[in-house]
Scaffold this active site. Structure first.
Site, PDB file in Angstrom:
ATOM      1  N   VAL A   1      -4.853  -2.484   5.967  1.00  0.00           N
ATOM      2  CA  VAL A   1      -4.388  -3.618   6.758  1.00  0.00           C
ATOM      3  C   VAL A   1      -5.474  -3.991   7.766  1.00  0.00           C
ATOM      4  O   VAL A   1      -6.029  -3.130   8.452  1.00  0.00           O
ATOM      5  CB  VAL A   1      -3.073  -3.286   7.495  1.00  0.00           C
TER       6      VAL A   1
ATOM      7  N   LYS B   1      -2.888  -7.482   4.624  1.00  0.00           N
ATOM      8  CA  LYS B   1      -2.851  -6.229   3.869  1.00  0.00           C
ATOM      9  C   LYS B   1      -3.403  -6.444   2.469  1.00  0.00           C
ATOM     10  O   LYS B   1      -2.882  -7.238   1.692  1.00  0.00           O
ATOM     11  CB  LYS B   1      -1.418  -5.688   3.788  1.00  0.00           C
TER      12      LYS B   1
ATOM     13  N   ASP C   1       9.732   4.290   1.882  1.00  0.00           N
ATOM     14  CA  ASP C   1       8.662   4.905   2.683  1.00  0.00           C
ATOM     15  C   ASP C   1       8.902   4.636   4.163  1.00  0.00           C
ATOM     16  O   ASP C   1       8.028   4.126   4.872  1.00  0.00           O
ATOM     17  CB  ASP C   1       7.302   4.361   2.261  1.00  0.00           C
TER      18      ASP C   1
END
Length: 748
Positions: A456, A470, A564
């Protein structure tokens, strides 16, 4: 400056470094205009240092030639002014040929300013009629060297020295012999981006010789600055170049002596004016009439005279052979000048106009008489060249036309499909070139995050918006463009205050890039172990994160698993409000797929991954609940889930435990709520927290990290818990406790 009075023409000129070690400047006519006249048997290179010195050096580092030895009109810090290296002004600010003014070491070893005109020359600084000692100079040091440093200090071997007005500031500086005859030190103002004068040699600008030419006077006006004007009976020779001075409006032979008759002349008084130099001799006289008679008898050898009172109560009479370096009302002179004119000139001439702005052209261009003979053209070869070029252009046009026709025929449906996909996503499509420009070429200095999903960067878009850009890793970007855009269209439907906003994307070849809003305070990972977040901010982060995940799990048309959840993927805005990030391409499922989801590989980060990933169990939204529980424990305790922590066991001593085990054993081993809350909560909060909120967060977190996914609450239950207080919180807590009891956990 190489050959400044006969420079190269600027077309087809070359600067070449020869293998022999000679640096040469060649003009279009293949004439060598300048060279360093150096030789070296080893390899040489040309290098420009940061101090402005251009060096020709051998491979062993020996200097064959350097520009610092040959200054033009500028002296840089660290560059020496010597008896061989002097400063010579330019003709004007735009004409860089040799001017009339020179800063140099004279034969008496002192530093001086010299006017060297086409016909005459004179020293005008320091005060020429004073001795060197009176001017504060020493003539007994033969080293003849002066140096300027970057702090603004100048020191000469004759004892002359000065400091700039901004002395001790380390700035870019340059000492310049300006075209107007004044030596000035310039310092660069970084804020205003301009060069400012921080010292000058002569404050009274009319003291410079040769500025206004013969038969004219120099005057200073507060508005118009320095001006030149002709004396009565004279007119300007060239309005564009006042250095040529003024010429008589009368016949000069009328001032010539004749043995047959007396010369009919008279004198015009010029009060408090001075013409420096060029007197035939100095006479000591008793009256004005006596000096006037001397000038009259000298005939055409006297153009006028100066008269000043001396210390022995008589007068000094200065008959002038030439009227040069005239000054009107100089502050350091009290005498008068008397101009000799034919009597008829008194009636025909006008009085001079003082302080009128000068109409002059500062370019003073000098054309160079230089011609270059073009090589003779071979007409046959020239025709063949043009014919082959025309055939080539025709062939290229046909090829491009065929390619364009085939491209339009075969590719149009794909462009139409892509247009429909773009309209479905609702995002802006950026070009790779624009994003590369926004991130300064994806520079390492712009990098703000890195993970398995990609890197990023912080970037500034063409519309001045600051974005987080990103670049997806190869494993994330290997899907087809249509599949990628289809998933983006689903993400485009997501809209929640606790989810990061996506602005656009880029799909070009192997590059797949996502563009998000930029969060000023970065990620939660930067603050978990710091004292920046007080308890209220931590509690708000926990609530906001739970709301964002609950929206993904249960309120979207598509079922979105994050897979995540970790502090690095919880971003904080300027008010420390949380926004869940990196949920975009994790996993998108239809609602009827929630019980049979499959993943080709394990996803997530070690320390935050639910047991289902390891034991190959069905993956549901409870994997995000597990990860969320770990994040909450980290926020409450200020400890990392990736490290072990000391636990005091009275019977077995100090042992190390992972964060989840450590919290469980502290809670179960404490005699009451207050004691385990005090033990678990982050010490950096210094006791500034709500015990009831800490208790609720820890118990919900422990419920979230249950090994059995069926025993974990949903994110909507957690949101309901955090949004309530008082009696309502008791009801929700009772619901969770009842679920735990029925499951047989016995934890509470």
């Amino acid at each position: 400056m190489a050959n400044r009075d006969q420079p190269v023409n600027g077309k087809a000129s070359t600067l070449s470094l020869l293998k022999s070690g000679n640096l040469i400047l060649i003009d279009a006519g293949r004439t060598t205009f300048w060279s360093t006249t150096t030789f070296s048997s080893s390899k040489v290179h040309l290098k420009l240092n940061n101090n402005g010195n251009l060096l020709l050096q051998t491979s062993q580092g020996a200097t064959l030639w350097q520009s610092f030895d040959s200054p033009t009109d500028t002296l840089l810090p660290g560059q020496k002014l010597t008896d061989q290296a002097f400063l010579l002004s330019s003709r004007s600010t735009t004409n860089y040929s040799s001017g009339f003014y020179k800063l140099f070491f004279d034969t008496d070893n002192s530093l001086k300013l010299l006017y060297k005109g086409p016909n005459v020359s004179s020293v005008y600084w320091p005060t020429p009629y004073n001795t060197p000692s009176t001017n504060g100079r020493s003539t007994f040091n033969i080293s003849r060297i002066a140096l300027l440093d970057s702090l603004g200090s100048f020191l000469s071997s004759d004892g002359f020295q000065f400091n700039s007005t901004d002395y001790l500031a380390r700035l870019h500086r340059r000492l310049v012999m300006d075209p107007d005859g004044n030596a000035r030190l310039y310092s660069f103002n970084e804020n205003r981006k301009i060069w400012e004068v921080t010292w000058l040699a002569i404050s009274a600008s009319c003291s410079v010789h040769g500025l206004c030419g013969a038969n004219s006077l120099c005057a200073y006006h507060p508005v118009n600055g320095r001006t030149c004007y002709c004396m009565q009976g004279f007119k300007v020779k060239d309005p564009n170049d006042w250095t040529q001075g003024c010429v008589p409006e009368f016949h000069e032979e009328n001032l010539t002596c004749s043995s047959k008759k007396n010369v009919s002349v008279d004198y015009v008084t010029l009060p408090t004016t001075e013409f420096y130099g060029y007197e035939s001799r100095v006479y000591n006289v008793a009256s004005l009439i006596e000096c006037q008679n001397i000038c009259t008898q000298l005939c055409d050898d006297c153009k006028g005279f100066q008269l000043s009172f001396n210390s022995i109560r008589t007068y000094n009479c200065y008959p002038k052979t030439v009227l040069l370096n005239g000054r009107d009302s100089p502050p350091d002179y009290s005498g008068d000048t008397y101009l000799k004119l034919p009597k008829e000139a008194f009636l025909s001439s006008k009085k001079p106009l003082k302080n009128s702005p000068m109409e002059c052209d500062s370019n003073l261009a000098q054309p160079l008489d230089r011609f270059y003979q073009k090589p003779r053209r071979n007409s046959t070869l020239y025709f063949l060249l043009w014919f082959s070029s025309a055939v080539g252009v025709l062939e290229l046009t046909i090829i491009l036309a065929v390619w364009f026709f085939l491209f339009r025929t075969n590719k149009q449906p794909d462009h139409e499909d892509q247009r429909l996909l773009l309209s479905a996503t609702g995002f802006q499509r950026f070009s790779y070139a624009e994003l590369k420009r926004a991130t300064k070429g994806f520079s390492k200095s712009q990098e703000i995050g890195r993970g398995a999903g990609g890197v990023v960067y912080k970037g500034k878009l063409d519309d001045d918006r600051v974005a987080a850009i990103k670049c997806l890793s190869s494993s994330e970007a290997n899907q087809g463009e249509a599949e990628f855009l289809a998933e983006l269209s689903t993400i485009g439907m997501l809209n929640h205050m606790n989810l990061i906003d996506m602005w656009g994307y880029c799909v070009e070849g192997k590059h797949k890039i996502l563009v998000y809003e930029f969060m000023e305070h970065g990620s939660l990972a930067d603050y978990v172990s710091s004292n920046t977040l007080d308890w209220k901010k931590r509690f708000d982060v926990a609530v906001g994160t739970a709301k964002g995940l609950a929206y993904l799990h249960e309120e979207c048309l598509e079922w979105v698993l994050h897979c995540d959840v970790k502090p690095q993927n919880i971003l904080l805005d300027s008010n420390f409000k949380p926004k869940v990030a990196d949920f975009g391409l994790s996993k998108l499922l239809n609602r009827d797929e929630r019980g049979s989801s499959g993943f080709s590989r394990i996803r997530g980060t070690r320390g935050y991954m639910a047991p289902e990933w390891v034991y190959n169990l069905p993956i549901t939204s409870k994997v995000d609940v597990y990860s969320y529980g770990i994040v909450v424990l980290e926020m409450v305790s200020g400890k990392s889930a990736m490290e072990t922590h000391s636990l005091d066991l009275s019977s077995r001593g100090i042992e190390q435990r992972r964060l989840v085990t450590w919290v469980r054993e502290v809670v179960e081993g404490a005699p009451n709520t207050e004691s385990w809350v005090e033990a678990v909560v982050d010490t950096k909060l210094e006791g500034k927290y709500e015990i009831s909120q800490v208790e609720a967060l820890v118990k919900v977190a422990l419920q979230c990290i249950h090994d059995d996914m069926n025993q974990r609450p949903s994110m909507s239950q957690e949101c309901l818990l955090f949004a309530c207080d008082g009696t309502m919180m008791v009801v929700v807590m009772a619901t969770i406790v009842r679920q735990t009891y029925m499951s047989g956990s016995g934890l509470f």
